[in-house]
Design a protein around this motif. Structure first.
Motif, short mmCIF file in Angstrom:
data_model
loop_
_atom_site.label_atom_id
_atom_site.label_comp_id
_atom_site.label_asym_id
_atom_site.label_seq_id
_atom_site.Cartn_x
_atom_site.Cartn_y
_atom_site.Cartn_z
N ARG A 31 79.74 34.39 16.28
CA ARG A 31 78.70 34.82 15.25
C ARG A 31 78.77 36.23 15.06
O ARG A 31 78.84 36.91 16.01
CB ARG A 31 77.45 34.07 15.21
N PRO A 32 78.65 36.94 13.88
CA PRO A 32 78.14 38.09 13.76
C PRO A 32 77.10 38.58 14.66
O PRO A 32 76.08 37.73 14.68
CB PRO A 32 77.99 38.40 12.46
N THR A 33 76.91 39.71 15.03
CA THR A 33 75.88 40.23 16.16
C THR A 33 74.99 41.20 15.50
O THR A 33 74.53 42.22 16.10
CB THR A 33 76.23 40.64 17.39
N ASN A 34 74.83 41.36 14.11
CA ASN A 34 74.09 42.39 13.64
C ASN A 34 74.36 43.82 13.83
O ASN A 34 73.48 44.78 14.28
CB ASN A 34 72.75 42.11 13.83
N GLY A 35 75.78 44.24 13.73
CA GLY A 35 76.27 45.45 14.18
C GLY A 35 76.37 45.75 15.74
O GLY A 35 76.79 47.01 15.85
N ARG A 37 78.44 46.27 18.93
CA ARG A 37 79.57 46.30 19.26
C ARG A 37 79.84 45.96 20.50
O ARG A 37 79.12 46.37 21.49
CB ARG A 37 80.14 47.75 18.73
#
Length: 79
Positions: A31-35, A37
């Motif tokens: 899942r994306p991790t809200n920016g 990195r």
């Protein structure tokens, strides 16, 4: 059924203990991790690369040593 977790030190750590029997097949969706990195690679060689530097450096082994390591170490039949 959904379990959530995070990667810590390159290992998946789940937020809760799953009640799944051994051998259960799972699928991990990233899942994306809200920016947030990934940390950049430290430049330190991996264990695999360090071991690769040793490849071929041992002398006096039989030509089939890698294929029949269990034979030479434990007396198992040759392959």
């Amino acid at each position: 059924m959904t379990y959530r977790g995070r990667i810590q030190n390159r290992v998946l750590v789940l937020d809760s203990e799953p009640d799944l029997p051994d051998g259960t097949e799972v699928q991990v969706d990233i899942r994306p991790t809200n920016g947030v990195r990934r940390k950049p690679h430290s430049g330190k060689p991996t264990v695999g690369k360090e071991l690769l530097e040793l490849a071929g450096s041992v002398e006096g082994l039989p030509p089939d040593a890698s294929r029949n390591v269990d034979h030479y170490l434990y007396g198992h039949p040759r392959r």
